[in-house]
Enzyme design. Structure first.
Site, short mmCIF file in Angstrom:
data_model
loop_
_atom_site.label_atom_id
_atom_site.label_comp_id
_atom_site.label_asym_id
_atom_site.label_seq_id
_atom_site.Cartn_x
_atom_site.Cartn_y
_atom_site.Cartn_z
N LYS A 83 -9.99 -3.52 -2.45
CA LYS A 83 -9.09 -3.47 -1.30
C LYS A 83 -9.86 -2.95 -0.09
CE LYS A 83 -4.21 -2.34 -0.96
NZ LYS A 83 -3.25 -1.31 -1.36
C1 E4P Z 1 -0.04 -1.67 -1.17
O1 E4P Z 1 -0.93 -2.48 -1.20
C2 E4P Z 1 0.18 -0.79 -0.01
O2 E4P Z 1 -0.86 0.09 0.14
C3 E4P Z 1 1.50 -0.09 -0.14
O3 E4P Z 1 2.48 -1.04 -0.49
C4 E4P Z 1 1.92 0.69 1.10
O4 E4P Z 1 3.23 1.14 0.95
P1 E4P Z 1 3.89 2.23 1.95
O5 E4P Z 1 3.99 1.63 3.31
O6 E4P Z 1 5.23 2.50 1.35
O7 E4P Z 1 2.98 3.42 1.92
#
Ligand code: E4P
Length: 214
Positions: A83
């Site tokens: 990522k």
């Molecule tokens: C996943 O890839 C993201 O990092 C995550 O869904 C972020 O979620 P949030 O906005 O609730 O922190």
């Protein structure tokens, strides 16, 4: 639409993976920090539990740091996905990594242009953030629809992971608008298959059955 679990809690991953509807897992530094465990150990464990892509995020901010981390993390398991944040440095890293066949998930996407740029750099997945966009009053569903249209229109292979999901309406909303994947926190995931009327129906059936058997 595929369901990913947006958590690093291995107990929850094991529990929900047993249902046969978990297609992958995503994590980020915040999610990993909640577990209080070593990053590498957790990611390797998740990769053995789930038969699908598991996103692990780099923490370096320069392209060199990201590339080095990515090359290392990619050796942890066959199903690990790197990522990378949506920055200029991130795009440069994705460009290099894609040529090495290292799969990436470009995260923190809030506009069509960011999504398209990530795809062009070679991202395997792009992660538009639904909840955080709605928090600032932006139409997040239009972003999903537009990105899906662009992917299909130009024949790109990248897949959309709808992220920052806060509840069932988000899951159903992104499914209707063409997200390939929704990544769902474990607290929301349990709601995918439950309903108070189902529980009430079972209780009534059991009560009537017990009365009939007397
Ligand atoms: C996943 O890839 C993201 O990092 C995550 O869904 C972020 O979620 P949030 O906005 O609730 O922190």
């Amino acid at each position: 639409m595929k369901y990913f679990l947006d958590t690093a809690n291995v107990d929850e991953i094991r529990r929900l993976n047993a249902l046969g509807i978990v297609d992958g897992v995503t994590t980020n530094p915040t999610i990993i920090s909640r577990e209080g465990r070593d990053f590498e150990t957790v990611i390797k464990e998740i990769c053995t539990i789930v038969n699908g892509p598991v996103s692990a995020e780099v923490t370096g901010l320069t392209r060199e740091e990201m590339i080095e981390e990515a090359r290392n993390i990619s050796k942890w398991a066959d199903n690990v996905i790197i990522k990378i944040p949506m920055t200029e440095e991130g795009l440069a890293a994705v460009n290099v990594l894609s040529k090495e066949n290292i799969k990436t998930n470009v995260t923190l996407i809030f506009t069509v242009s960011q999504g398209l740029s990530a795809i062009k750099a070679g991202a395997t997945y792009i992660s538009p953030f639904i909840g955080r966009l709605e928090d600032i009053g932006t139409d997040a569903y239009a972003l999903i629809e537009d990105l899906r249209h662009i992917i299909d229109f130009y024949g790109y292979n990248a897949e959309i992971i709808a992220a920052s999901i806060r509840g069932l309406p988000h899951v159903e909303g992104v499914a209707k608008r063409g997200a390939h994947i929704a990544t769902i926190p474990d607290t929301v995931f349990a709601k995918l298959f439950s309903h108070p009327l189902t529980d009430q129906g079972i209780a009534t059936f059991m009560k009537d059955w017990a009365a009939f058997k007397k």
